[in-house]
Motif scaffolding. Structure first.
Motif, short mmCIF file in Angstrom:
data_model
loop_
_atom_site.label_atom_id
_atom_site.label_comp_id
_atom_site.label_asym_id
_atom_site.label_seq_id
_atom_site.Cartn_x
_atom_site.Cartn_y
_atom_site.Cartn_z
N GLY A 58 7.88 1.74 7.91
CA GLY A 58 8.98 1.39 7.03
C GLY A 58 9.46 2.60 6.25
N VAL A 59 10.45 2.37 5.40
CA VAL A 59 11.06 3.43 4.61
C VAL A 59 11.25 2.95 3.18
N LEU A 60 10.87 3.77 2.21
CA LEU A 60 11.15 3.53 0.81
C LEU A 60 12.20 4.55 0.36
N THR A 61 13.02 4.18 -0.62
CA THR A 61 14.13 5.04 -1.02
C THR A 61 14.17 5.24 -2.54
N PRO A 62 13.19 5.92 -3.12
CA PRO A 62 13.22 6.15 -4.56
C PRO A 62 14.21 7.24 -4.95
N THR A 63 14.51 7.35 -6.23
CA THR A 63 15.36 8.40 -6.75
C THR A 63 14.67 9.04 -7.95
N SER A 64 15.11 10.24 -8.30
CA SER A 64 14.64 10.93 -9.50
C SER A 64 15.83 11.62 -10.15
N VAL A 112 11.19 8.09 1.95
CA VAL A 112 9.73 8.04 2.07
C VAL A 112 9.39 7.20 3.30
N ASP A 113 8.95 7.85 4.36
CA ASP A 113 8.54 7.15 5.58
C ASP A 113 7.07 6.79 5.47
N ILE A 153 -7.36 -1.10 6.36
CA ILE A 153 -6.01 -0.61 6.55
C ILE A 153 -5.76 0.63 5.70
N THR A 154 -5.15 1.64 6.29
CA THR A 154 -4.73 2.85 5.58
C THR A 154 -3.27 3.09 5.89
N VAL A 155 -2.49 3.29 4.84
CA VAL A 155 -1.05 3.58 4.98
C VAL A 155 -0.80 5.00 4.51
N SER A 156 -0.11 5.77 5.33
CA SER A 156 0.24 7.15 5.00
C SER A 156 1.74 7.25 4.77
N ILE A 157 2.12 8.10 3.81
CA ILE A 157 3.54 8.27 3.51
C ILE A 157 3.89 9.75 3.49
N GLU A 158 5.16 10.03 3.74
CA GLU A 158 5.70 11.38 3.59
C GLU A 158 7.06 11.26 2.92
N ALA A 159 7.24 12.02 1.83
CA ALA A 159 8.48 11.95 1.04
C ALA A 159 9.26 13.25 1.18
N LYS A 160 10.55 13.11 1.47
CA LYS A 160 11.46 14.25 1.55
C LYS A 160 12.77 13.88 0.87
N LEU A 208 0.83 -1.20 0.00
CA LEU A 208 0.00 0.00 0.00
C LEU A 208 0.86 1.25 0.00
N ALA A 209 1.99 1.20 0.71
CA ALA A 209 2.91 2.34 0.71
C ALA A 209 3.44 2.59 -0.69
N GLU A 210 3.74 1.53 -1.42
CA GLU A 210 4.24 1.68 -2.79
C GLU A 210 3.16 2.23 -3.71
N ARG A 211 1.91 1.85 -3.45
CA ARG A 211 0.81 2.41 -4.24
C ARG A 211 0.65 3.90 -3.95
N ALA A 212 0.78 4.26 -2.68
CA ALA A 212 0.69 5.67 -2.32
C ALA A 212 1.83 6.46 -2.96
N LEU A 213 3.02 5.85 -2.99
CA LEU A 213 4.17 6.51 -3.60
C LEU A 213 3.92 6.80 -5.08
N ALA A 214 3.21 5.89 -5.75
CA ALA A 214 2.93 6.08 -7.17
C ALA A 214 2.05 7.30 -7.42
N LYS A 215 1.37 7.79 -6.39
CA LYS A 215 0.53 8.98 -6.53
C LYS A 215 1.36 10.26 -6.53
N LEU A 216 2.56 10.18 -5.98
CA LEU A 216 3.39 11.38 -5.86
C LEU A 216 4.15 11.65 -7.15
N LYS A 217 4.55 12.90 -7.33
CA LYS A 217 5.39 13.29 -8.46
C LYS A 217 6.73 13.75 -7.90
N LEU A 218 7.63 12.79 -7.72
CA LEU A 218 8.97 13.10 -7.24
C LEU A 218 9.82 13.46 -8.44
#
Length: 299
Positions: free
Chosen positions: A277-283, A268-269, A198-205, A144-154
């Motif tokens: 957990g933490v995700l670590t994407p790059t752009s 991405v926490d 279940i709801t998963v929230s993320i914050e990307a910095k 679910l966190a990965e799905r939420a990440l797909a909504k962001l434009k990093l």
């Protein structure tokens, strides 16, 4: 209500796994179960329900209960809650020689392990191998966190560089590197994704930009850098800078340019379903600069 029964040995894999057939969840007459003498002895729920069944509290989230006690809706070791004190987790990789149960499409389901607690708070877990259709498989909190990440434009860095991309710099002179700070280029950005309870929230910095300077060297800056202003003159950047040691312009390539590529590293926490957990994407983004040599005029 839990009853004691022997697991049906529907199929034995080369690895010796016992697979539970779809109708093995039907209750048999209660029988004594002694695991010390019977290795196939298992405990199952007579009415397992399914993910998201409100009577079972299944389907993820932090609101699952069993026997009047609050329990996690997902577990990193046992998978997601399917009701009756039981969790289910897919086998990775899937057994190569295992056929799905009769009437099941091998492309639309998975074998997994069903873990069941013997009683609320007992700490004792038994397991059987069970097929689950994809439509009934709840996503994990990380999924679910990965799905939420797909909504962001990093986005990659909105590159600022001095000398300007259309201008020229010189060997040995300071090069300033920075990105415009926006939610897309540096954050923060937030999103959430839900499935069942279940709801998963993320914050990307963003936290780091690695600048590939095009000459075989790179610069790692743990900040967005500082924009160059004319008042800085030939001063070096205190935040993020570089000096070229050889020109991009040569006699054989008078229009030569260095490609400057910026890779932004994000943190991405995420939290939800009783897990974090933490995700670590790059752009990425890039530009070019021309670097010549300082001409020395002799009098």
């Amino acid at each position: 209500m839990l009853t004691r029964r022997r697991a049906l040995a529907a199929m034995v894999l080369a690895a010796g796994l016992i697979l539970l057939t779809p109708d093995a969840g039907r209750a048999d007459p209660p029988a004594e179960c002694d695991k010390t003498t019977d290795p196939l002895c298992q405990i199952e729920d007579t009415d397992p329900g399914g993910p998201g069944d409100p009577d079972n509290g299944g389907g993820g989230g932090g609101g699952c209960t069993w026997g009047g006690q609050s329990i996690p809706c997902s577990d990193p070791d046992y998978g997601y809650y399917v009701g009756g004190g039981c969790y289910w987790k897919a086998l990775v990789p899937q057994p190569k020689d295992a056929e799905p149960p009769p009437g099941k499409d091998p492309a639309k389901g998975k074998w997994g392990v069903r873990y069941c607690y013997t009683a609320p708070g007992s700490g004792e877990v038994t397991q059987v191998y069970q097929w689950m259709d994809d439509g009934a498989i709840a996503p994990t909190p990380e999924e679910l966190a990965e799905r939420a990440l797909a909504k962001l434009k990093l986005r990659g860095a909105q590159i600022g560089v001095a000398p300007k991309p259309n201008g020229k710099g010189a060997v040995g002179l300071p090069v300033w590197l920075w990105t415009a700070v926006t939610p897309g280029t540096w954050g923060p950005q937030r999103a959430s994704e839900s499935a069942g309870a279940i709801t998963v929230s993320i914050e990307a910095k963003a936290h780091t930009i690695v600048w590939d300077m095009g000459d075989g060297h790179s610069v790692t800056c743990n900040n967005p850098g500082t924009p160059y202003e004319a008042k800085h003159g030939l001063a070096e950047s205190a935040a993020c800078g570089y000096k070229y040691l050889r020109p991009s312009i040569t006699t054989t390539n008078p229009n030569g340019r260095y490609t400057v590529a910026a890779t932004t590293h994000w943190r991405v926490d995420w939290s939800g379903g009783g897990q974090t957990g933490v995700l670590t994407p790059t752009s990425q983004s890039q530009t070019t600069v021309q670097i010549g040599e300082i001409q020395v005029v002799k009098k």
